[in-house]
Design a protein around this motif. Structure first.
Motif, mmCIF file in Angstrom:
data_model
loop_
_atom_site.group_PDB
_atom_site.id
_atom_site.type_symbol
_atom_site.label_atom_id
_atom_site.label_comp_id
_atom_site.label_asym_id
_atom_site.label_seq_id
_atom_site.Cartn_x
_atom_site.Cartn_y
_atom_site.Cartn_z
ATOM 1 N N MET A 1 0.713 -1.239 -0.123
ATOM 2 C CA MET A 1 0.060 -0.099 -0.065
ATOM 3 C C MET A 1 0.763 1.333 -0.146
ATOM 4 S SD MET A 1 -1.606 0.220 3.940
ATOM 5 C CE MET A 1 -1.436 -1.700 4.239
ATOM 6 N N PRO A 2 0.391 2.420 -0.443
ATOM 7 C CA PRO A 2 1.112 3.756 -0.266
ATOM 8 C C PRO A 2 1.579 3.706 1.083
ATOM 9 C CG PRO A 2 -0.839 3.905 -1.435
ATOM 10 C CD PRO A 2 -0.941 2.645 -0.729
ATOM 11 N N ARG A 3 2.842 4.394 1.272
ATOM 12 C CA ARG A 3 3.522 4.879 2.491
ATOM 13 C C ARG A 3 2.470 5.776 2.864
ATOM 14 N NH1 ARG A 3 8.715 7.424 1.082
ATOM 15 N NH2 ARG A 3 7.991 7.518 -0.998
ATOM 16 N N THR A 4 2.001 5.917 4.364
ATOM 17 C CA THR A 4 1.027 6.568 4.671
ATOM 18 C C THR A 4 1.428 7.194 6.144
ATOM 19 O OG1 THR A 4 -0.639 5.249 3.819
ATOM 20 C CG2 THR A 4 -1.440 6.246 5.594
ATOM 21 N N LEU A 5 1.179 8.413 6.468
ATOM 22 C CA LEU A 5 1.400 9.006 7.702
ATOM 23 C C LEU A 5 -0.058 9.622 8.180
ATOM 24 C CD1 LEU A 5 4.282 9.177 5.840
ATOM 25 C CD2 LEU A 5 4.723 11.109 7.777
ATOM 26 N N ILE A 6 -0.285 9.217 9.194
ATOM 27 C CA ILE A 6 -1.738 9.608 10.050
ATOM 28 C C ILE A 6 -1.286 10.691 10.788
ATOM 29 C CG2 ILE A 6 -3.308 8.799 11.641
ATOM 30 C CD1 ILE A 6 -2.689 6.086 10.914
ATOM 31 N N THR A 7 -2.232 11.941 10.427
ATOM 32 C CA THR A 7 -1.791 13.037 11.150
ATOM 33 C C THR A 7 -2.352 13.206 12.664
ATOM 34 O OG1 THR A 7 -4.342 13.866 10.384
ATOM 35 C CG2 THR A 7 -2.205 14.342 8.963
ATOM 36 N N PRO A 8 -1.658 13.865 13.498
ATOM 37 C CA PRO A 8 -2.032 14.013 14.738
ATOM 38 C C PRO A 8 -3.655 14.516 15.081
ATOM 39 C CG PRO A 8 0.148 14.996 14.562
ATOM 40 C CD PRO A 8 -0.630 14.618 12.982
ATOM 41 N N LYS A 9 -4.251 14.333 16.265
ATOM 42 C CA LYS A 9 -5.500 14.739 16.184
ATOM 43 C C LYS A 9 -5.575 16.223 16.691
ATOM 44 C CE LYS A 9 -9.894 14.280 19.286
ATOM 45 N NZ LYS A 9 -10.632 14.098 17.835
ATOM 46 N N VAL A 10 -6.664 17.118 15.778
ATOM 47 C CA VAL A 10 -6.732 18.415 16.097
ATOM 48 C C VAL A 10 -8.172 18.650 16.715
ATOM 49 C CG1 VAL A 10 -6.694 20.836 15.245
ATOM 50 C CG2 VAL A 10 -5.122 19.044 14.540
ATOM 51 N N PHE A 11 -8.337 19.221 17.796
ATOM 52 C CA PHE A 11 -9.596 19.417 18.240
ATOM 53 C C PHE A 11 -10.453 20.482 17.645
ATOM 54 C CE2 PHE A 11 -7.846 17.246 21.987
ATOM 55 C CZ PHE A 11 -8.654 16.242 22.338
ATOM 56 N N ASP A 12 -11.890 20.241 17.584
ATOM 57 C CA ASP A 12 -12.621 21.442 17.033
ATOM 58 C C ASP A 12 -12.420 22.515 17.903
ATOM 59 O OD1 ASP A 12 -13.649 19.596 15.305
ATOM 60 O OD2 ASP A 12 -15.375 19.285 16.530
ATOM 61 N N ASN A 13 -12.170 23.769 17.107
ATOM 62 C CA ASN A 13 -12.040 25.120 17.773
ATOM 63 C C ASN A 13 -10.812 25.490 18.145
ATOM 64 O OD1 ASN A 13 -14.877 25.691 17.165
ATOM 65 N ND2 ASN A 13 -15.268 24.455 19.286
ATOM 66 N N CYS A 14 -9.656 24.429 17.808
ATOM 67 C CA CYS A 14 -8.446 24.509 18.064
ATOM 68 C C CYS A 14 -7.689 24.777 16.644
ATOM 69 C CB CYS A 14 -7.654 23.317 18.741
ATOM 70 S SG CYS A 14 -8.299 23.118 20.273
ATOM 71 N N GLN A 15 -6.647 25.800 16.924
ATOM 72 C CA GLN A 15 -5.867 26.041 15.498
ATOM 73 C C GLN A 15 -4.441 25.398 15.838
ATOM 74 O OE1 GLN A 15 -5.416 30.269 15.571
ATOM 75 N NE2 GLN A 15 -7.000 30.763 14.386
ATOM 76 N N ILE A 16 -4.034 25.107 14.821
ATOM 77 C CA ILE A 16 -2.474 24.306 14.806
ATOM 78 C C ILE A 16 -1.613 25.588 15.018
ATOM 79 C CG2 ILE A 16 -0.949 22.881 13.534
ATOM 80 C CD1 ILE A 16 -3.083 22.082 11.695
ATOM 81 N N ILE A 17 -0.712 25.324 16.028
ATOM 82 C CA ILE A 17 0.257 26.159 16.362
ATOM 83 C C ILE A 17 1.506 25.908 16.123
ATOM 84 C CG2 ILE A 17 -1.370 27.601 17.963
ATOM 85 C CD1 ILE A 17 0.124 26.198 20.141
ATOM 86 N N ASP A 18 1.872 24.471 15.933
ATOM 87 C CA ASP A 18 3.134 23.982 15.807
ATOM 88 C C ASP A 18 3.121 23.110 14.221
ATOM 89 O OD1 ASP A 18 5.645 22.769 15.699
ATOM 90 O OD2 ASP A 18 5.495 21.663 17.509
ATOM 91 N N PHE A 19 3.715 23.613 13.394
ATOM 92 C CA PHE A 19 3.608 23.183 12.073
ATOM 93 C C PHE A 19 4.742 22.274 12.028
ATOM 94 C CE2 PHE A 19 0.601 26.398 11.430
ATOM 95 C CZ PHE A 19 -0.355 25.843 10.560
#
Length: 302
Positions: free
Chosen positions: A114-132
């Motif tokens: 299967m394709p190499r796959t990276l699962i993203t970390p959970k982000v809660f609703d109403n939260c902004q990603i602050i660490d990219f």
């Protein structure tokens, strides 16, 4: 007395392409001698009364011999199973196939290509990603172009081809708290794939899909359908993947890897069957209903 079967479908999906197939399933079941009823999921009110799982509403007290669960209402499916109902497919299978990240996790460590796959970390609703910074690992592992695929989605409409870091960061911000995965782009399969409808231990029908102007081959995205005879390795992979997720029947999509090696794309527990019938003339609905009849009759297929 004929056996009673329910077809449970989503009461809020009123598009003809969905309802047409519900009627098709009901008609096919009746042709095989079943007493069939098509029931909206919102007509079955999953309830816990005095600590006991029951169904309230129009069908309170009814007990069919089987349920063809043509929906993704996982909570209702689990509730019916707790009450002892036999579901095709099971709640577990539907849940695994509906969430693409769960699909890849279930198939991992079984030597499935299967394709190499990276699962993203959970982000809660109403939260902004602050660490990219974690997304730098994505670029290091997959390079560009790469694919971003929402874990909940159908017909290829939530799959995106990303060409550079700017596009990637923009899509990350846009998706926000929606769960998705990053995947290796299988360039050798650009605009083409195979759909194999698996019933039990066999491939009941298959078709080749090709798009001239889109990396996705889905018919909804503009792909064309062609009759196709799968190779032994494609059949083996499709059936094995279907069994690993516990499916009685499924639609398995395969990509073309290097030297046309089959590569698992995804598995659909509620695969539509009209397009493959239009393409091949093979009635997968009949195969699925026959599978149920044989199982209820105690007939095992080798």
């Amino acid at each position: 007395m004929s056996r009673q079967g329910w077809i449970v479908y989503n009461g809020n999906l009123n598009a003809e392409k969905f309802l047409y197939q519900v009627r098709w399933l009901e008609r096919t079941g009746k042709e095989l001698g079943f007493d069939m009823r098509s029931i909206k999921n919102n007509e079955l009110i999953a309830s816990i009364i005095d600590g006991v799982s029951v169904i309230k509403g129009k069908y309170e007290g009814s007990r069919p011999d089987f349920v063809f669960f043509w929906d993704k209402d996982i909570r209702l499916a689990r509730h019916l199973e707790k009450m002892g109902f036999k579901l095709y497919n099971s709640a577990s299978t539907i849940e695994i196939c509906d969430d693409k990240s769960l699909t890849y996790q279930m198939l991992a460590d079984h030597h499935i290509r299967m394709p190499r796959t990276l699962i993203t970390p959970k982000v809660f609703d109403n939260c902004q990603i602050i660490d990219f910074s974690p997304y730098e690992y994505v670029v290091d592992e997959l390079n560009f172009p790469l694919v971003i695929k929402e874990v909940f989605g159908s017909f290829g409409s939530q799959v995106y081809l990303i060409h550079n870091k700017e596009e990637m960061m923009s899509k990350i911000v846009e998706l926000g708290s929606k769960p998705y995965v990053f995947q290796e782009f299988i360039e050798t399969s650009f605009g083409r794939d195979i759909r194999l409808n698996v019933v039990g231990d066999r491939v009941a029908a298959s078709m080749f899909r090709k798009s001239e102007n889109d990396f996705r081959a889905n018919v909804t995205a503009g792909g064309k359908m062609y009759n196709y005879t799968p190779t032994d390795s494609e059949v083996e992979l499709a059936v094995r993947c279907s069994k690993l997720v516990g499916a009685d029947f499924s639609g398995v999509d395969l990509l073309f890897g290097k030297d046309d090696e089959p590569v698992l794309c995804e598995i659909n527990s509620n695969a539509h069957f009209k397009n493959i019938f239009d393409c091949t003339g093979i009635d997968v609905a009949k195969s699925m209903m026959q599978y149920i009849k044989d199982e209820l009759d105690g007939i095992k297929h080798v």
